[in-house]
Design a protein around this motif. Sequence first.
Motif, PDB file in Angstrom:
ATOM      1  N   MET A 113      -2.897  10.475 -17.641  1.00  0.00           N
ATOM      2  CA  MET A 113      -2.295  11.041 -16.442  1.00  0.00           C
ATOM      3  C   MET A 113      -3.431  11.622 -15.349  1.00  0.00           C
ATOM      4  SD  MET A 113       0.949  10.750 -16.785  1.00  0.00           S
ATOM      5  CE  MET A 113       1.799  12.051 -15.842  1.00  0.00           C
ATOM      6  N   GLU A 114      -4.462  12.183 -15.753  1.00  0.00           N
ATOM      7  CA  GLU A 114      -5.165  12.909 -14.868  1.00  0.00           C
ATOM      8  C   GLU A 114      -6.309  11.893 -14.322  1.00  0.00           C
ATOM      9  OE1 GLU A 114      -6.931  15.963 -17.416  1.00  0.00           O
ATOM     10  OE2 GLU A 114      -5.226  17.383 -16.878  1.00  0.00           O
ATOM     11  N   ARG A 115      -6.682  10.839 -14.919  1.00  0.00           N
ATOM     12  CA  ARG A 115      -7.413   9.812 -14.742  1.00  0.00           C
ATOM     13  C   ARG A 115      -6.802   8.817 -13.648  1.00  0.00           C
ATOM     14  NH1 ARG A 115      -8.540   5.246 -16.983  1.00  0.00           N
ATOM     15  NH2 ARG A 115      -7.553   5.897 -19.012  1.00  0.00           N
ATOM     16  N   VAL A 116      -5.659   8.373 -14.237  1.00  0.00           N
ATOM     17  CA  VAL A 116      -5.127   7.145 -13.534  1.00  0.00           C
ATOM     18  C   VAL A 116      -4.012   7.544 -12.372  1.00  0.00           C
ATOM     19  CG1 VAL A 116      -3.751   5.060 -13.968  1.00  0.00           C
ATOM     20  CG2 VAL A 116      -5.614   5.834 -15.455  1.00  0.00           C
ATOM     21  N   LEU A 117      -2.801   8.474 -13.069  1.00  0.00           N
ATOM     22  CA  LEU A 117      -1.632   8.558 -12.147  1.00  0.00           C
ATOM     23  C   LEU A 117      -1.668   9.580 -11.190  1.00  0.00           C
ATOM     24  CD1 LEU A 117       1.271   7.930 -11.571  1.00  0.00           C
ATOM     25  CD2 LEU A 117       1.851   9.391 -13.435  1.00  0.00           C
ATOM     26  N   LEU A 118      -2.223  10.756 -11.608  1.00  0.00           N
ATOM     27  CA  LEU A 118      -2.181  12.026 -10.509  1.00  0.00           C
ATOM     28  C   LEU A 118      -3.101  11.507  -9.321  1.00  0.00           C
ATOM     29  CD1 LEU A 118      -2.162  14.820 -13.173  1.00  0.00           C
ATOM     30  CD2 LEU A 118      -0.174  13.762 -12.055  1.00  0.00           C
ATOM     31  N   PRO A 119      -4.311  11.026  -9.625  1.00  0.00           N
ATOM     32  CA  PRO A 119      -5.080  10.834  -8.345  1.00  0.00           C
ATOM     33  C   PRO A 119      -4.339   9.787  -7.295  1.00  0.00           C
ATOM     34  CG  PRO A 119      -6.458  10.649 -10.250  1.00  0.00           C
ATOM     35  CD  PRO A 119      -5.153  10.869 -10.416  1.00  0.00           C
ATOM     36  N   ARG A 120      -3.927   8.897  -7.905  1.00  0.00           N
ATOM     37  CA  ARG A 120      -2.995   7.904  -7.161  1.00  0.00           C
ATOM     38  C   ARG A 120      -1.842   8.323  -6.360  1.00  0.00           C
ATOM     39  NH1 ARG A 120      -6.337   3.425  -7.034  1.00  0.00           N
ATOM     40  NH2 ARG A 120      -6.767   3.028  -9.402  1.00  0.00           N
ATOM     41  N   ILE A 121      -1.100   9.404  -6.939  1.00  0.00           N
ATOM     42  CA  ILE A 121      -0.137   9.994  -6.301  1.00  0.00           C
ATOM     43  C   ILE A 121      -0.452  10.901  -5.197  1.00  0.00           C
ATOM     44  CG2 ILE A 121       1.893  11.786  -6.679  1.00  0.00           C
ATOM     45  CD1 ILE A 121       2.627   8.836  -7.530  1.00  0.00           C
ATOM     46  N   ASP A 122      -1.315  11.838  -5.678  1.00  0.00           N
ATOM     47  CA  ASP A 122      -1.976  12.649  -4.471  1.00  0.00           C
ATOM     48  C   ASP A 122      -2.554  11.965  -3.242  1.00  0.00           C
ATOM     49  OD1 ASP A 122      -1.426  14.877  -6.236  1.00  0.00           O
ATOM     50  OD2 ASP A 122      -3.650  14.934  -6.972  1.00  0.00           O
ATOM     51  N   GLU A 123      -3.139  10.768  -3.615  1.00  0.00           N
ATOM     52  CA  GLU A 123      -3.591  10.132  -2.302  1.00  0.00           C
ATOM     53  C   GLU A 123      -2.524   9.501  -1.620  1.00  0.00           C
ATOM     54  OE1 GLU A 123      -4.628   6.596  -0.117  1.00  0.00           O
ATOM     55  OE2 GLU A 123      -3.617   6.386  -2.089  1.00  0.00           O
TER      56      GLU A 123
ATOM     57  N   PRO B 188       0.929  -1.175   0.036  1.00  0.00           N
ATOM     58  CA  PRO B 188      -0.033   0.076   0.187  1.00  0.00           C
ATOM     59  C   PRO B 188       0.810   1.275  -0.301  1.00  0.00           C
ATOM     60  CG  PRO B 188      -0.150  -1.194   2.031  1.00  0.00           C
ATOM     61  CD  PRO B 188       0.513  -1.940   1.081  1.00  0.00           C
ATOM     62  N   HIS B 189       1.869   1.089   0.105  1.00  0.00           N
ATOM     63  CA  HIS B 189       3.102   2.378   0.298  1.00  0.00           C
ATOM     64  C   HIS B 189       3.690   2.666  -1.108  1.00  0.00           C
ATOM     65  CE1 HIS B 189       5.794  -0.785   1.449  1.00  0.00           C
ATOM     66  NE2 HIS B 189       6.881   0.288   0.796  1.00  0.00           N
TER      67      HIS B 189
ATOM     68  N   VAL C 255       0.459  10.731  -1.117  1.00  0.00           N
ATOM     69  CA  VAL C 255       1.210  11.845  -0.764  1.00  0.00           C
ATOM     70  C   VAL C 255       0.307  12.144   0.699  1.00  0.00           C
ATOM     71  CG1 VAL C 255       1.953  14.273  -0.749  1.00  0.00           C
ATOM     72  CG2 VAL C 255       2.626  12.571  -2.521  1.00  0.00           C
ATOM     73  N   ALA C 256      -0.886  12.246   0.358  1.00  0.00           N
ATOM     74  CA  ALA C 256      -1.915  12.822   1.614  1.00  0.00           C
ATOM     75  C   ALA C 256      -1.813  11.744   2.665  1.00  0.00           C
ATOM     76  CB  ALA C 256      -3.249  12.865   1.032  1.00  0.00           C
ATOM     77  N   ARG C 257      -1.686  10.459   2.137  1.00  0.00           N
ATOM     78  CA  ARG C 257      -1.520   9.338   3.298  1.00  0.00           C
ATOM     79  C   ARG C 257      -0.387   9.251   4.046  1.00  0.00           C
ATOM     80  NH1 ARG C 257      -0.767   3.983   1.597  1.00  0.00           N
ATOM     81  NH2 ARG C 257      -1.606   4.509  -0.377  1.00  0.00           N
ATOM     82  N   GLN C 258       0.742   9.414   3.476  1.00  0.00           N
ATOM     83  CA  GLN C 258       1.918   9.087   3.800  1.00  0.00           C
ATOM     84  C   GLN C 258       3.036   9.882   3.747  1.00  0.00           C
ATOM     85  OE1 GLN C 258       2.911   5.033   2.194  1.00  0.00           O
ATOM     86  NE2 GLN C 258       4.160   5.904   0.833  1.00  0.00           N
ATOM     87  N   GLY C 259       2.895  11.096   3.019  1.00  0.00           N
ATOM     88  CA  GLY C 259       3.921  12.240   2.785  1.00  0.00           C
ATOM     89  C   GLY C 259       4.992  11.945   2.029  1.00  0.00           C
ATOM     90  N   GLU C 260       4.915  10.741   1.346  1.00  0.00           N
ATOM     91  CA  GLU C 260       6.048  10.421   0.631  1.00  0.00           C
ATOM     92  C   GLU C 260       5.719   9.538  -0.658  1.00  0.00           C
ATOM     93  OE1 GLU C 260       9.031   8.450   2.900  1.00  0.00           O
ATOM     94  OE2 GLU C 260       8.252   6.578   2.863  1.00  0.00           O
ATOM     95  N   ILE C 261       6.593   9.438  -1.691  1.00  0.00           N
ATOM     96  CA  ILE C 261       6.151   8.802  -2.786  1.00  0.00           C
ATOM     97  C   ILE C 261       7.330   7.665  -3.296  1.00  0.00           C
ATOM     98  CG2 ILE C 261       5.600   8.881  -5.375  1.00  0.00           C
ATOM     99  CD1 ILE C 261       5.159  11.845  -4.916  1.00  0.00           C
ATOM    100  N   ASN C 262       6.618   6.361  -3.325  1.00  0.00           N
ATOM    101  CA  ASN C 262       7.241   5.260  -3.791  1.00  0.00           C
ATOM    102  C   ASN C 262       6.571   4.846  -5.069  1.00  0.00           C
ATOM    103  OD1 ASN C 262       9.108   4.820  -1.379  1.00  0.00           O
ATOM    104  ND2 ASN C 262       7.414   4.583  -0.411  1.00  0.00           N
ATOM    105  N   TYR C 263       7.275   4.688  -6.174  1.00  0.00           N
ATOM    106  CA  TYR C 263       6.517   4.950  -7.503  1.00  0.00           C
ATOM    107  C   TYR C 263       7.422   3.696  -8.468  1.00  0.00           C
ATOM    108  CZ  TYR C 263       5.166   6.620 -12.186  1.00  0.00           C
ATOM    109  OH  TYR C 263       4.634   6.885 -13.287  1.00  0.00           O
TER     110      TYR C 263
END
Length: 129
Positions: A26-36, A10-11, A38-46
């Motif tokens: 990008m707007e439908r798939v990637l960006l919402p997942r990245i925003d979520e 999940p991280h 960051v909001a949940r854990q404050g960092e991105i593992n991609y």
Amino acid sequence: MLQFIKDLEPHVVGIHAIGEVTKEDMERVLLPRIDELVARQGEINYLLVLETDVSNWTAGAWWDDIKMGLKNFTKWNKIAVVSDQKGVQWFTNAFTYFVPGKSKGFALNQLDEAIAFVTAKEEESVEAK
């Protein structure tokens, strides 16, 4: 087209790119997942599995990708890009010098290694050394 990769920790946000990648993808798939994430854990593992040529990304998709990278500049923790395009692997490896986190390129036959890299938490990485 961008598709969300299920069955990752999940991280981690995992995306599979095939065919043409558009601004709408990008707007439908990637960006919402990245925003979520960051909001949940404050960092991105991609994790990006790139099974299309980078020339198949539209200008709008590239622009959204750049904006996402800059908006979250300090949030990048780990980036794994899986592609058989040597230039993509090289750029991903070099990218680690320009972002706060770690970035590594992998060949398509190294997908399991890429997943292990991007999902390993720091304490696991340290113990493994």
